[in-house]
Design a protein around this motif. Sequence first.
Motif, mmCIF file in Angstrom:
data_model
loop_
_atom_site.group_PDB
_atom_site.id
_atom_site.type_symbol
_atom_site.label_atom_id
_atom_site.label_comp_id
_atom_site.label_asym_id
_atom_site.label_seq_id
_atom_site.Cartn_x
_atom_site.Cartn_y
_atom_site.Cartn_z
ATOM 1 N N ASN A 123 1.464 -3.282 -5.814
ATOM 2 C CA ASN A 123 1.275 -2.468 -4.615
ATOM 3 C C ASN A 123 2.544 -2.419 -3.763
ATOM 4 O OD1 ASN A 123 -0.485 -1.002 -2.720
ATOM 5 N ND2 ASN A 123 -0.188 -2.783 -1.416
ATOM 6 N N ALA A 124 3.147 -3.582 -3.556
ATOM 7 C CA ALA A 124 4.303 -3.656 -2.658
ATOM 8 C C ALA A 124 5.554 -3.021 -3.270
ATOM 9 C CB ALA A 124 4.574 -5.104 -2.278
ATOM 10 N N MET A 129 9.203 -3.410 -1.752
ATOM 11 C CA MET A 129 10.011 -2.571 -0.866
ATOM 12 C C MET A 129 10.701 -3.409 0.212
ATOM 13 S SD MET A 129 9.636 0.573 -1.870
ATOM 14 C CE MET A 129 10.039 1.601 -0.452
ATOM 15 N N GLY A 130 9.962 -4.342 0.795
ATOM 16 C CA GLY A 130 10.531 -5.159 1.858
ATOM 17 C C GLY A 130 11.282 -6.366 1.330
ATOM 18 N N VAL A 134 -0.436 5.124 -5.257
ATOM 19 C CA VAL A 134 0.831 4.416 -5.276
ATOM 20 C C VAL A 134 0.897 3.615 -3.975
ATOM 21 C CG1 VAL A 134 3.322 4.750 -5.045
ATOM 22 C CG2 VAL A 134 2.038 6.109 -6.692
ATOM 23 N N GLY A 135 1.195 2.315 -4.077
ATOM 24 C CA GLY A 135 1.229 1.455 -2.906
ATOM 25 C C GLY A 135 2.404 1.762 -2.002
ATOM 26 N N PRO A 136 2.545 1.022 -0.915
ATOM 27 C CA PRO A 136 1.768 -0.169 -0.563
ATOM 28 C C PRO A 136 0.663 0.034 0.475
ATOM 29 C CG PRO A 136 3.800 -0.162 0.686
ATOM 30 C CD PRO A 136 3.808 1.095 -0.157
ATOM 31 N N PHE A 142 14.643 -4.506 8.586
ATOM 32 C CA PHE A 142 14.854 -3.229 9.279
ATOM 33 C C PHE A 142 16.137 -3.192 10.111
ATOM 34 C CE2 PHE A 142 10.121 -3.033 8.782
ATOM 35 C CZ PHE A 142 10.119 -1.956 7.930
ATOM 36 N N ALA A 185 6.729 -7.864 9.675
ATOM 37 C CA ALA A 185 7.504 -6.626 9.688
ATOM 38 C C ALA A 185 6.600 -5.401 9.534
ATOM 39 C CB ALA A 185 8.581 -6.624 8.598
ATOM 40 N N GLY A 186 5.302 -5.582 9.691
ATOM 41 C CA GLY A 186 4.369 -4.462 9.561
ATOM 42 C C GLY A 186 4.152 -4.018 8.126
ATOM 43 N N LEU A 187 4.671 -4.795 7.173
ATOM 44 C CA LEU A 187 4.571 -4.395 5.768
ATOM 45 C C LEU A 187 3.443 -5.134 5.052
ATOM 46 C CD1 LEU A 187 8.345 -4.312 4.791
ATOM 47 C CD2 LEU A 187 6.897 -2.465 5.613
ATOM 48 N N VAL A 188 2.872 -4.459 4.064
ATOM 49 C CA VAL A 188 1.764 -5.056 3.313
ATOM 50 C C VAL A 188 2.331 -6.005 2.254
ATOM 51 C CG1 VAL A 188 -0.393 -4.551 2.140
ATOM 52 C CG2 VAL A 188 0.603 -2.856 3.640
ATOM 53 N N GLY A 235 9.882 0.733 4.838
ATOM 54 C CA GLY A 235 9.230 -0.354 4.100
ATOM 55 C C GLY A 235 7.928 0.044 3.435
ATOM 56 N N HIS A 236 7.350 1.150 3.904
ATOM 57 C CA HIS A 236 6.087 1.601 3.322
ATOM 58 C C HIS A 236 6.283 2.741 2.339
ATOM 59 C CE1 HIS A 236 3.727 -0.278 6.798
ATOM 60 N NE2 HIS A 236 3.283 -0.825 5.697
ATOM 61 N N ARG A 262 7.571 7.453 -6.345
ATOM 62 C CA ARG A 262 8.643 6.459 -6.232
ATOM 63 C C ARG A 262 10.032 7.104 -6.333
ATOM 64 N NH1 ARG A 262 7.626 1.144 -9.891
ATOM 65 N NH2 ARG A 262 6.027 2.468 -10.761
ATOM 66 N N THR A 297 8.014 1.946 10.664
ATOM 67 C CA THR A 297 7.966 1.223 9.382
ATOM 68 C C THR A 297 8.054 2.122 8.159
ATOM 69 O OG1 THR A 297 5.555 1.316 9.300
ATOM 70 C CG2 THR A 297 6.507 -0.567 10.441
ATOM 71 N N VAL A 331 3.017 8.405 -10.035
ATOM 72 C CA VAL A 331 4.145 7.457 -9.951
ATOM 73 C C VAL A 331 5.466 8.150 -9.629
ATOM 74 C CG1 VAL A 331 3.304 5.543 -11.347
ATOM 75 C CG2 VAL A 331 4.307 7.535 -12.463
ATOM 76 N N MET A 377 5.453 -0.097 -4.854
ATOM 77 C CA MET A 377 5.083 1.314 -5.046
ATOM 78 C C MET A 377 4.578 1.611 -6.453
ATOM 79 S SD MET A 377 7.660 3.560 -2.662
ATOM 80 C CE MET A 377 6.482 4.881 -2.346
ATOM 81 N N GLY A 378 3.870 0.646 -7.032
ATOM 82 C CA GLY A 378 3.161 0.910 -8.277
ATOM 83 C C GLY A 378 1.778 1.451 -7.972
#
Lengths: 293, 222
Positions: A105-106, A65-66, B15-17, A289, A214-217, B57-58, B79, B54, B76, A108-109
Amino acid sequence: MDFNTAEELLELCNKENKPISSVMRLREIVYGELDANEVEIRMKKSLGIMRNSAHEPLKTIMRSMGGMIGGEASKLEKRRIEGKSICGNVLTKALIYSQAVLEVNASMGVIVAAPTAGSAGVLPAVLFALEEEFGLSEETVMNGLFTAGAIGCLLMKNASVSGAEAGCQAEIGSAAAMASAAAVEMMGGTPEQCLDAAAITISNMLGLVCDPIAGLVEMPCQSRNAAGASNALTSAEMALAGIKAAVPFSEMADSMYRVGKGLPSELRETALGGCAATPTGCALKCKIFGGCN
Amino acid sequence: MAFISVFEVIGPNMVGPSSSHTAGAASIARLAGKMLHRKIKKIDFILYGSFAQTYKGHGTDRALLGGIMGFETDDVRIRDSFEIAEKEGIEFSFSPNTVETDVHPNTVDMLIEDISGQKLTVRGESLGGGKVKLTKINGVKVHFTGEYHALIVIHKDHPGVISKVTDVFGKQHVNIAFLRVYRETKGGDAYMIIESDEEITKNAVDEIEKNPFVRETMLIRR
Ligand code: SF4
């Protein structure tokens, strides 16, 4: 059958002459909402998700995502296949799978938080590296999951598994402690040795701060998962060799919690310190951002 | 000490993150979605604290929208929830509120309108590790986690209503685990949240709705 401390867990194991995984299963059946069969089915489902998330990025590159991570697992795998890896197959595979899960994870899986999403790569990394390299059965891997669950449970009760509360030592550190105990049991160690491995892991990761850019995982989370997995294997190897933890698990859990509480809030997930506050970290945040001059 | 299941440690499947910013967001909205009687027409999300900073991004926005459409944390479809909501004809918007800071860092307000025009406002907080609670319904402070089967009864604050409602539960042999009552002003609207280990039957709800002081009920399955 329930336990609140490592000592109580060990006492149960010794009294019943059972490994940690069996005690954890029994506890779940007695106090949880599912019967024995349902517990196995549900855990198998989690194992399936873990397996998928550890392997998927080797086939398809995922975009986070980031946009800070993606493709790390494949890079490592390429080197491994070429026979160039300096770490040997067990560790290298663990590194690969740890990276892969964070890529999933990052982007969105679907992953299994273990104990959190940011630290979700550590446990599958260790489980699948050992499974493949030592030809372990699925049952053995399932035992590893329950043993890891027992350690995580102790840490949730007596310390913390939240980066916002106690820093990355509580997330990656806890995940690594869980994975190290799982590795010991899967490789034939005793419950004492499992707890020794977990205690050594916590002491080796003590003080690690939570500072997501950036606060992101994404970063440094992803490479911390590699560090967690290698720490877990290191302590498991030591415990299996009969090396005792200098400080027992209960005291280490307590110590980790105190250290975490002592961390300034900048170093507890607020993204105001550590890697996040470096010029590069700040620049990445602006890029993602916007809103900066 | 409360029992911690192995699946709270090895889990949630999601679903992440982020368990707090993605899974928690989906759970909050899903819980709010269960309170609706009809299809949703329009929803505005107001984000506070770290959610406001945030959320992009999340994937907090996608998770919230997916949640309100009933998606679980490991679905899923989260998404693609923007596209799915558009296809369903649901209007949605996200506005960060960075002015109000005296709220829990991961808070969202959901201003919901269903296809009949009925409105509902729900505030939720994501507490970490995927755990959530709803803290306001239509402006009234509540505490609701959705961990049990629940019935929310909106009624006029009037003597005897509570005992009449719990009587129904007794007659239907449904065991009440928790009962909490919240109200804004004396004699105004009150919110009764009844939680139970067992599923609450439709019969019980119908019976409760016969009470003239009961304005609305929301049956929420775990
Ligand atoms: S740095 Fe923070 S967000 Fe990242 S893995 Fe560690 S605890 Fe989780």
